[in-house]
Design a protein around this motif. Sequence first.
Motif, PDB file in Angstrom:
ATOM      1  N   VAL A 135       0.871  -1.173   0.000  1.00 46.78           N
ATOM      2  CA  VAL A 135       0.000   0.000   0.000  1.00 46.78           C
ATOM      3  C   VAL A 135       0.910   1.226   0.000  1.00 46.78           C
ATOM      4  O   VAL A 135       1.733   1.405   0.905  1.00 46.78           O
ATOM      5  CB  VAL A 135      -0.944   0.018   1.213  1.00 46.78           C
ATOM      6  N   VAL A 136       0.772   2.037  -1.040  1.00 44.12           N
ATOM      7  CA  VAL A 136       1.578   3.243  -1.180  1.00 44.12           C
ATOM      8  C   VAL A 136       0.761   4.425  -0.679  1.00 44.12           C
ATOM      9  O   VAL A 136      -0.299   4.739  -1.223  1.00 44.12           O
ATOM     10  CB  VAL A 136       2.004   3.475  -2.637  1.00 44.12           C
ATOM     11  N   VAL A 137       1.240   5.070   0.366  1.00 44.77           N
ATOM     12  CA  VAL A 137       0.592   6.255   0.918  1.00 44.77           C
ATOM     13  C   VAL A 137       1.211   7.486   0.263  1.00 44.77           C
ATOM     14  O   VAL A 137       2.417   7.731   0.413  1.00 44.77           O
ATOM     15  CB  VAL A 137       0.750   6.327   2.447  1.00 44.77           C
ATOM     16  N   TRP A 138       0.397   8.234  -0.461  1.00 42.90           N
ATOM     17  CA  TRP A 138       0.867   9.452  -1.117  1.00 42.90           C
ATOM     18  C   TRP A 138       0.390  10.648  -0.309  1.00 42.90           C
ATOM     19  O   TRP A 138      -0.803  10.918  -0.206  1.00 42.90           O
ATOM     20  CB  TRP A 138       0.341   9.525  -2.553  1.00 42.90           C
ATOM     21  N   LEU A 139       1.333  11.375   0.298  1.00 40.08           N
ATOM     22  CA  LEU A 139       0.992  12.530   1.137  1.00 40.08           C
ATOM     23  C   LEU A 139       0.958  13.829   0.365  1.00 40.08           C
ATOM     24  O   LEU A 139       0.501  14.849   0.885  1.00 40.08           O
ATOM     25  CB  LEU A 139       1.985  12.640   2.297  1.00 40.08           C
ATOM     26  N   GLY A 140       1.440  13.824  -0.870  1.00 42.55           N
ATOM     27  CA  GLY A 140       1.448  15.043  -1.673  1.00 42.55           C
ATOM     28  C   GLY A 140       2.862  15.451  -2.041  1.00 42.55           C
ATOM     29  O   GLY A 140       3.844  14.767  -1.723  1.00 42.55           O
ATOM     30  N   GLU A 191      -7.617   1.466   4.740  1.00 43.90           N
ATOM     31  CA  GLU A 191      -6.499   1.174   3.847  1.00 43.90           C
ATOM     32  C   GLU A 191      -5.238   0.849   4.638  1.00 43.90           C
ATOM     33  O   GLU A 191      -4.505  -0.080   4.307  1.00 43.90           O
ATOM     34  CB  GLU A 191      -6.291   2.368   2.913  1.00 43.90           C
ATOM     35  N   ALA A 192      -4.995   1.600   5.709  1.00 48.27           N
ATOM     36  CA  ALA A 192      -3.836   1.330   6.559  1.00 48.27           C
ATOM     37  C   ALA A 192      -4.027   0.065   7.377  1.00 48.27           C
ATOM     38  O   ALA A 192      -3.079  -0.701   7.607  1.00 48.27           O
ATOM     39  CB  ALA A 192      -3.581   2.516   7.487  1.00 48.27           C
ATOM     40  N   ALA A 193      -5.263  -0.175   7.806  1.00 51.36           N
ATOM     41  CA  ALA A 193      -5.550  -1.336   8.642  1.00 51.36           C
ATOM     42  C   ALA A 193      -5.462  -2.646   7.865  1.00 51.36           C
ATOM     43  O   ALA A 193      -5.257  -3.705   8.457  1.00 51.36           O
ATOM     44  CB  ALA A 193      -6.939  -1.201   9.266  1.00 51.36           C
ATOM     45  N   ALA A 194      -5.631  -2.597   6.550  1.00 48.23           N
ATOM     46  CA  ALA A 194      -5.598  -3.805   5.725  1.00 48.23           C
ATOM     47  C   ALA A 194      -4.206  -4.123   5.203  1.00 48.23           C
ATOM     48  O   ALA A 194      -3.903  -5.269   4.872  1.00 48.23           O
ATOM     49  CB  ALA A 194      -6.554  -3.653   4.539  1.00 48.23           C
ATOM     50  N   ALA A 195      -3.353  -3.117   5.121  1.00 50.15           N
ATOM     51  CA  ALA A 195      -2.061  -3.256   4.445  1.00 50.15           C
ATOM     52  C   ALA A 195      -1.158  -4.285   5.118  1.00 50.15           C
ATOM     53  O   ALA A 195      -1.159  -4.445   6.336  1.00 50.15           O
ATOM     54  CB  ALA A 195      -1.355  -1.904   4.393  1.00 50.15           C
ATOM     55  N   ARG A 196      -0.362  -4.984   4.306  1.00 48.18           N
ATOM     56  CA  ARG A 196       0.684  -5.884   4.818  1.00 48.18           C
ATOM     57  C   ARG A 196       2.065  -5.265   4.689  1.00 48.18           C
ATOM     58  O   ARG A 196       3.012  -5.703   5.330  1.00 48.18           O
ATOM     59  CB  ARG A 196       0.632  -7.215   4.071  1.00 48.18           C
ATOM     60  N   HIS A 197       2.208  -4.281   3.828  1.00 44.76           N
ATOM     61  CA  HIS A 197       3.462  -3.535   3.680  1.00 44.76           C
ATOM     62  C   HIS A 197       3.085  -2.128   3.243  1.00 44.76           C
ATOM     63  O   HIS A 197       2.318  -1.961   2.300  1.00 44.76           O
ATOM     64  CB  HIS A 197       4.369  -4.200   2.636  1.00 44.76           C
ATOM     65  N   VAL A 198       3.610  -1.123   3.925  1.00 42.92           N
ATOM     66  CA  VAL A 198       3.256   0.267   3.642  1.00 42.92           C
ATOM     67  C   VAL A 198       4.510   1.041   3.250  1.00 42.92           C
ATOM     68  O   VAL A 198       5.558   0.905   3.886  1.00 42.92           O
ATOM     69  CB  VAL A 198       2.596   0.933   4.870  1.00 42.92           C
ATOM     70  N   ALA A 205      10.628  12.018  -1.754  1.00 43.56           N
ATOM     71  CA  ALA A 205      11.080  11.307  -0.555  1.00 43.56           C
ATOM     72  C   ALA A 205      10.146  10.149  -0.244  1.00 43.56           C
ATOM     73  O   ALA A 205       8.933  10.226  -0.480  1.00 43.56           O
ATOM     74  CB  ALA A 205      11.145  12.267   0.634  1.00 43.56           C
ATOM     75  N   GLU A 206      10.703   9.072   0.276  1.00 43.41           N
ATOM     76  CA  GLU A 206       9.879   7.938   0.682  1.00 43.41           C
ATOM     77  C   GLU A 206      10.507   7.254   1.881  1.00 43.41           C
ATOM     78  O   GLU A 206      11.716   7.340   2.115  1.00 43.41           O
ATOM     79  CB  GLU A 206       9.689   6.953  -0.474  1.00 43.41           C
ATOM     80  N   ILE A 207       9.662   6.565   2.652  1.00 47.26           N
ATOM     81  CA  ILE A 207      10.114   5.903   3.868  1.00 47.26           C
ATOM     82  C   ILE A 207       9.218   4.703   4.123  1.00 47.26           C
ATOM     83  O   ILE A 207       8.005   4.744   3.850  1.00 47.26           O
ATOM     84  CB  ILE A 207      10.089   6.884   5.071  1.00 47.26           C
ATOM     85  N   ASP A 208       9.807   3.628   4.602  1.00 47.36           N
ATOM     86  CA  ASP A 208       9.028   2.443   4.966  1.00 47.36           C
ATOM     87  C   ASP A 208       8.021   2.804   6.054  1.00 47.36           C
ATOM     88  O   ASP A 208       8.310   3.598   6.958  1.00 47.36           O
ATOM     89  CB  ASP A 208       9.973   1.348   5.465  1.00 47.36           C
ATOM     90  N   ALA A 211       9.134   2.200   9.757  1.00 50.57           N
ATOM     91  CA  ALA A 211      10.116   3.194  10.183  1.00 50.57           C
ATOM     92  C   ALA A 211       9.452   4.545  10.412  1.00 50.57           C
ATOM     93  O   ALA A 211       9.806   5.280  11.353  1.00 50.57           O
ATOM     94  CB  ALA A 211      11.221   3.323   9.127  1.00 50.57           C
ATOM     95  N   PHE A 212       8.498   4.877   9.582  1.00 51.33           N
ATOM     96  CA  PHE A 212       7.747   6.122   9.744  1.00 51.33           C
ATOM     97  C   PHE A 212       7.035   6.151  11.094  1.00 51.33           C
ATOM     98  O   PHE A 212       7.074   7.157  11.811  1.00 51.33           O
ATOM     99  CB  PHE A 212       6.743   6.266   8.598  1.00 51.33           C
ATOM    100  N   CYS A 213       6.395   5.052  11.447  1.00 51.65           N
ATOM    101  CA  CYS A 213       5.671   4.986  12.721  1.00 51.65           C
ATOM    102  C   CYS A 213       6.619   5.145  13.901  1.00 51.65           C
ATOM    103  O   CYS A 213       6.301   5.845  14.875  1.00 51.65           O
ATOM    104  CB  CYS A 213       4.918   3.661  12.831  1.00 51.65           C
ATOM    105  N   LEU A 214       7.771   4.494  13.849  1.00 50.28           N
ATOM    106  CA  LEU A 214       8.745   4.633  14.933  1.00 50.28           C
ATOM    107  C   LEU A 214       9.199   6.082  15.063  1.00 50.28           C
ATOM    108  O   LEU A 214       9.352   6.602  16.169  1.00 50.28           O
ATOM    109  CB  LEU A 214       9.941   3.717  14.683  1.00 50.28           C
ATOM    110  N   GLY A 215       9.416   6.736  13.915  1.00 49.90           N
ATOM    111  CA  GLY A 215       9.836   8.128  13.941  1.00 49.90           C
ATOM    112  C   GLY A 215       8.769   9.042  14.493  1.00 49.90           C
ATOM    113  O   GLY A 215       9.057   9.950  15.286  1.00 49.90           O
ATOM    114  N   VAL A 216       7.503   8.820  14.090  1.00 48.36           N
ATOM    115  CA  VAL A 216       6.403   9.646  14.605  1.00 48.36           C
ATOM    116  C   VAL A 216       6.261   9.454  16.111  1.00 48.36           C
ATOM    117  O   VAL A 216       6.094  10.428  16.862  1.00 48.36           O
ATOM    118  CB  VAL A 216       5.082   9.290  13.886  1.00 48.36           C
ATOM    119  N   ASP A 217       6.327   8.203  16.576  1.00 49.90           N
ATOM    120  CA  ASP A 217       6.214   7.948  18.014  1.00 49.90           C
ATOM    121  C   ASP A 217       7.342   8.628  18.787  1.00 49.90           C
ATOM    122  O   ASP A 217       7.127   9.187  19.867  1.00 49.90           O
ATOM    123  CB  ASP A 217       6.228   6.438  18.282  1.00 49.90           C
TER     124      ASP A 217
END
Length: 480
Positions: A135-140, A191-198, A205-208, A211-217
């Motif tokens: 699942v590719v999350v596009w933030l803009g 969409e986030a709840a169903a994903a197996r890889h985000v 720029a892109e980030i796994d 890793a994004f969740c760890l950084g936000v936390d």
Amino acid sequence: MSYVPYPEYYLDLPSDSIRLLRLLPNEDKRAPIQSKLFTYSLRDWGKRTHPYDALSYVWGSWDNPQSISISEQNFENEHVLPVTRNLHEALSRLRHRSIDRILWIDAICINQKNDREKEQQIQFMAKIYAQADRVVVWLGETADGSDRALEEMRVAGGKKSTDSFNSEAIPQAVVALLQRPWFQRIWVLQEAAAARHVLIMCGSAEIDGYAFCLGVDSFLDSYKLRADLQSVARSVTYLIRGAIFRPKYSMGRLSRSTLDISSLDELMDMYHARQATMRHDKVYALLGMSSDDLSNAGLSPSYEVPWEDLFQRLVKYLLCQKISVETWCQTEIAVVRSKGCVLGKVSSVQSNIGSEDRQGVDVMFMNIWGQPKNTEVQSEHWNLHASAKSIQNGDIICLLQGTSKPLIIRLCKDHFDVVMIAFSPPEKIPVGDGYIEWPKLLQSETIFTRDFMLVWDWNISHPKEYEALIQTSKVAYSGQ
């Protein structure tokens, strides 16, 4: 002018199929986008012939639409399809220089002019995102230091210490990123709840996702943000973080794909303030996450059902079919009338508890059975799911006649505001010097002596806009 895909671009879909988009390559980044649609059967997920990525994004404004070239399977003629600028930017970033890319994108793969097809396809969405390779999350596009923010979150996610946000500009950039519209939308939750890889993408720029969740936390642990922003961020990262633990294939029935995240009442408590283009989607977007059996709830996706009817059905399903509910076509407000009783009140509140998005409250119980006045007041600590509206000291725990779960409400002039629509009660409730089992409490007829008028308003950002509706409702109710 509103631009949407025209029906003639689309062949009819078999009932067990979806469309996938083949994004054609081009070495020139500025070249017009060319693509093809083809039909893909859902019947046997174990024999996938076209692994694909599913895009999670915000449609964005139609003020400055862009065009892509598109054709359907077995069609030689190409057509011009208008898309929003945000989607066009995402496609430009996703297009490969030399190989085809297979994608599922709702605005293109679903005929948006065909409500019947939309109603059918959104029931598959949990499965569509669950079966995607990624699942590719596009933030803009890049803005407000977003590329630096993502890089700092990547670094912070790999450290045990939280000293990665020392530069004064970095916290501002991270906050700006977390305030982007994607984090506010209700469909992205499923969409986030169903994903197996985000994969998170913002500009180049892109980030796994993990890793994004760890950084936000790490960032949220370092900086005290507004409660609403912190809650929105944690609720999304909690879902993304679980991606790596999800199974490869969903075993749900084709006719009803569900992620079994939580009961519908808890989902509505947590997420009803999220944004959607159509009010109906604030209900339909959560059905695929619900653990309830909704076959007889009357909530199956249908855009022909007036909003006020859908909202009324929802409230009656969540509470009780016998209660009185009033709703209006242009509002997200429900007025509920019922007999009930007060069980107790909130005496203290804990903040949300870490990544699991929980909150703790201490409850002082009322004397509902008429024990002597010198009977000691009992209190307990309850750990509840998070809620879109913050619980406050003094909020009231009540039970409506015919319901199976308590509510949290707040006194407001001549009515009560609903803070939490329902939560799972403990097995026993304090009564005098002892306890009563919850099922026995529900069977009592003598405790439901109070008339309640409750207002459940989903518009968190502009409260108190319902005073005129309440007065109208009172006049209509007194005339019955």
